[in-house]
Design a protein around this motif. Structure first.
Motif, PDB file in Angstrom:
ATOM      1  N   SER A  57       0.838  -1.202   0.000  1.00 26.39           N
ATOM      2  CA  SER A  57       0.000   0.000   0.000  1.00 26.39           C
ATOM      3  C   SER A  57       0.872   1.252   0.000  1.00 26.39           C
ATOM      4  O   SER A  57       2.094   1.179   0.188  1.00 26.39           O
ATOM      5  CB  SER A  57      -0.916   0.001   1.225  1.00 26.39           C
ATOM      6  OG  SER A  57      -0.210   0.425   2.372  1.00 26.39           O
ATOM      7  N   ASP A  58       0.232   2.381  -0.179  1.00 24.20           N
ATOM      8  CA  ASP A  58       0.968   3.644  -0.125  1.00 24.20           C
ATOM      9  C   ASP A  58       1.139   4.125   1.314  1.00 24.20           C
ATOM     10  O   ASP A  58       1.633   5.218   1.556  1.00 24.20           O
ATOM     11  CB  ASP A  58       0.283   4.711  -0.978  1.00 24.20           C
ATOM     12  CG  ASP A  58      -1.139   5.009  -0.521  1.00 24.20           C
ATOM     13  OD1 ASP A  58      -1.624   4.381   0.444  1.00 24.20           O
ATOM     14  OD2 ASP A  58      -1.770   5.888  -1.137  1.00 24.20           O
ATOM     15  N   LYS A  59       0.792   3.278   2.269  1.00 28.65           N
ATOM     16  CA  LYS A  59       0.927   3.609   3.694  1.00 28.65           C
ATOM     17  C   LYS A  59       2.071   2.825   4.367  1.00 28.65           C
ATOM     18  O   LYS A  59       2.212   2.874   5.579  1.00 28.65           O
ATOM     19  CB  LYS A  59      -0.378   3.307   4.422  1.00 28.65           C
ATOM     20  CG  LYS A  59      -1.596   3.955   3.804  1.00 28.65           C
ATOM     21  CD  LYS A  59      -2.076   5.099   4.622  1.00 28.65           C
ATOM     22  CE  LYS A  59      -3.364   5.668   4.117  1.00 28.65           C
ATOM     23  NZ  LYS A  59      -3.253   6.610   3.064  1.00 28.65           N
ATOM     24  N   GLU A  60       2.863   2.095   3.604  1.00 33.75           N
ATOM     25  CA  GLU A  60       3.963   1.312   4.178  1.00 33.75           C
ATOM     26  C   GLU A  60       4.932   2.226   4.915  1.00 33.75           C
ATOM     27  O   GLU A  60       5.219   3.343   4.467  1.00 33.75           O
ATOM     28  CB  GLU A  60       4.706   0.544   3.080  1.00 33.75           C
ATOM     29  CG  GLU A  60       3.846  -0.384   2.252  1.00 33.75           C
ATOM     30  CD  GLU A  60       3.287  -1.566   3.011  1.00 33.75           C
ATOM     31  OE1 GLU A  60       3.871  -1.978   4.038  1.00 33.75           O
ATOM     32  OE2 GLU A  60       2.254  -2.097   2.571  1.00 33.75           O
ATOM     33  N   ILE A  63       7.993   3.931   2.963  1.00 35.29           N
ATOM     34  CA  ILE A  63       7.801   4.786   1.780  1.00 35.29           C
ATOM     35  C   ILE A  63       8.448   6.158   1.942  1.00 35.29           C
ATOM     36  O   ILE A  63       9.098   6.658   1.031  1.00 35.29           O
ATOM     37  CB  ILE A  63       6.304   4.913   1.438  1.00 35.29           C
ATOM     38  CG1 ILE A  63       5.846   3.583   0.829  1.00 35.29           C
ATOM     39  CG2 ILE A  63       6.032   6.083   0.504  1.00 35.29           C
ATOM     40  CD1 ILE A  63       4.437   3.542   0.374  1.00 35.29           C
ATOM     41  N   ARG A  64       8.295   6.745   3.099  1.00 35.49           N
ATOM     42  CA  ARG A  64       8.811   8.094   3.328  1.00 35.49           C
ATOM     43  C   ARG A  64      10.322   8.175   3.150  1.00 35.49           C
ATOM     44  O   ARG A  64      10.845   9.175   2.645  1.00 35.49           O
ATOM     45  CB  ARG A  64       8.414   8.543   4.737  1.00 35.49           C
ATOM     46  CG  ARG A  64       8.701   9.989   5.023  1.00 35.49           C
ATOM     47  CD  ARG A  64       8.101  10.370   6.341  1.00 35.49           C
ATOM     48  NE  ARG A  64       8.790   9.690   7.422  1.00 35.49           N
ATOM     49  CZ  ARG A  64       9.372  10.299   8.434  1.00 35.49           C
ATOM     50  NH1 ARG A  64       9.320  11.609   8.529  1.00 35.49           N
ATOM     51  NH2 ARG A  64       9.989   9.622   9.363  1.00 35.49           N
ATOM     52  N   ARG A  70      10.307   8.147  -5.123  1.00 33.21           N
ATOM     53  CA  ARG A  70      10.360   6.939  -5.955  1.00 33.21           C
ATOM     54  C   ARG A  70      10.487   5.723  -5.027  1.00 33.21           C
ATOM     55  O   ARG A  70      11.516   5.029  -5.011  1.00 33.21           O
ATOM     56  CB  ARG A  70      11.555   6.991  -6.891  1.00 33.21           C
ATOM     57  CG  ARG A  70      11.552   5.860  -7.885  1.00 33.21           C
ATOM     58  CD  ARG A  70      12.697   5.989  -8.852  1.00 33.21           C
ATOM     59  NE  ARG A  70      12.650   4.845  -9.743  1.00 33.21           N
ATOM     60  CZ  ARG A  70      13.698   4.329 -10.317  1.00 33.21           C
ATOM     61  NH1 ARG A  70      14.884   4.839 -10.111  1.00 33.21           N
ATOM     62  NH2 ARG A  70      13.583   3.295 -11.104  1.00 33.21           N
ATOM     63  N   PRO A  71       9.439   5.460  -4.241  1.00 35.78           N
ATOM     64  CA  PRO A  71       9.538   4.405  -3.226  1.00 35.78           C
ATOM     65  C   PRO A  71       9.674   3.007  -3.823  1.00 35.78           C
ATOM     66  O   PRO A  71       8.942   2.634  -4.735  1.00 35.78           O
ATOM     67  CB  PRO A  71       8.234   4.554  -2.442  1.00 35.78           C
ATOM     68  CG  PRO A  71       7.293   5.239  -3.367  1.00 35.78           C
ATOM     69  CD  PRO A  71       8.126   6.101  -4.265  1.00 35.78           C
ATOM     70  N   VAL A 115       6.714  -1.858  -5.838  1.00 31.59           N
ATOM     71  CA  VAL A 115       6.317  -0.486  -5.515  1.00 31.59           C
ATOM     72  C   VAL A 115       4.894  -0.466  -4.974  1.00 31.59           C
ATOM     73  O   VAL A 115       4.146  -1.435  -5.129  1.00 31.59           O
ATOM     74  CB  VAL A 115       6.440   0.421  -6.765  1.00 31.59           C
ATOM     75  CG1 VAL A 115       7.872   0.480  -7.274  1.00 31.59           C
ATOM     76  CG2 VAL A 115       5.508  -0.040  -7.871  1.00 31.59           C
ATOM     77  N   PRO A 116       4.509   0.649  -4.335  1.00 34.30           N
ATOM     78  CA  PRO A 116       3.131   0.757  -3.850  1.00 34.30           C
ATOM     79  C   PRO A 116       2.126   0.476  -4.965  1.00 34.30           C
ATOM     80  O   PRO A 116       2.300   0.909  -6.105  1.00 34.30           O
ATOM     81  CB  PRO A 116       3.048   2.216  -3.379  1.00 34.30           C
ATOM     82  CG  PRO A 116       4.463   2.548  -2.977  1.00 34.30           C
ATOM     83  CD  PRO A 116       5.315   1.823  -3.982  1.00 34.30           C
ATOM     84  N   GLY A 117       1.095  -0.280  -4.606  1.00 39.68           N
ATOM     85  CA  GLY A 117       0.087  -0.705  -5.568  1.00 39.68           C
ATOM     86  C   GLY A 117       0.310  -2.120  -6.060  1.00 39.68           C
ATOM     87  O   GLY A 117      -0.602  -2.745  -6.614  1.00 39.68           O
ATOM     88  N   ASP A 118       1.503  -2.651  -5.872  1.00 40.46           N
ATOM     89  CA  ASP A 118       1.807  -4.022  -6.310  1.00 40.46           C
ATOM     90  C   ASP A 118       1.259  -5.052  -5.328  1.00 40.46           C
ATOM     91  O   ASP A 118       1.129  -4.786  -4.131  1.00 40.46           O
ATOM     92  CB  ASP A 118       3.326  -4.240  -6.425  1.00 40.46           C
ATOM     93  CG  ASP A 118       3.939  -3.599  -7.650  1.00 40.46           C
ATOM     94  OD1 ASP A 118       3.199  -3.199  -8.564  1.00 40.46           O
ATOM     95  OD2 ASP A 118       5.189  -3.479  -7.677  1.00 40.46           O
TER      96      ASP A 118
END
Length: 157
Positions: A57-60, A63-64, A70-71, A115-118
């Motif tokens: 998710s984009d909340k991992e 990511i930051r 480009r996480p 990447v996020p979304g995978d």
């Protein structure tokens, strides 16, 4: 290890969870940021194979800081996710409640990005299962493409 995927993923419904997160939590002690397994798609001790997944998710938590703007999922977390899948296999097959930790990792190759979304499909094939040690060939796949492979050695701690 070869670059061939250990199981024909076309034979599985990759959107069908056979073991949910609550059932995994009853077996695997990891929580919060270190919980790296969302579900299991196939658990087949007769064929010595287990297939699970991690939805990225984009909340991992990484990511930051893991390449801002480009996480990329860190390789060590891909291996941790695979190790958690191996631990589930070990505990459910041996009925051993002791903690199974890393004893080693061999033949690691990263072949693609996550990447996020995978949806990271995790595959583990048991090669050796003893009372204090287990060895698995593991792989990660995204969209049908191999993104990592490794031999994971688990040791009872």
């Amino acid at each position: 290890m070869s670059q061939e995927i250990l199981i024909d993923l076309r034979t599985l419904d990759l959107n069908k969870t056979t073991v949910d997160i609550e059932t995994i939590r009853a077996v695997i002690p990891h929580r919060y940021e270190m919980e790296q397994l969302n579900g299991i798609i196939q658990f087949d001790p007769e064929q010595k194979i287990i297939v699970g997944y991690k939805d990225i998710s984009d909340k991992e938590f990484w990511i930051r800081g893991h390449i801002p703007g480009r996480p990329l999922m860190p390789g060590v977390l891909m291996l941790e996710a695979a190790a958690q899948l191996c631990t589930y296999y070990y505990k459910k097959t041996t009925h051993d409640d002791r903690f199974l930790g890393f004893g080693g990792i061999d033949k690691v190759k990263f072949r693609g990005k996550v990447v996020p979304g995978d949806k990271l499909i995790l595959i583990a094939k048991n090669k050796e299962l003893r009372s204090r040690r287990a060895i698995f060939d593991t792989q990660g796949v995204v969209d049908g493409k191999l993104v990592f492979e490794a031999v994971i050695i688990g040791m009872v701690v």
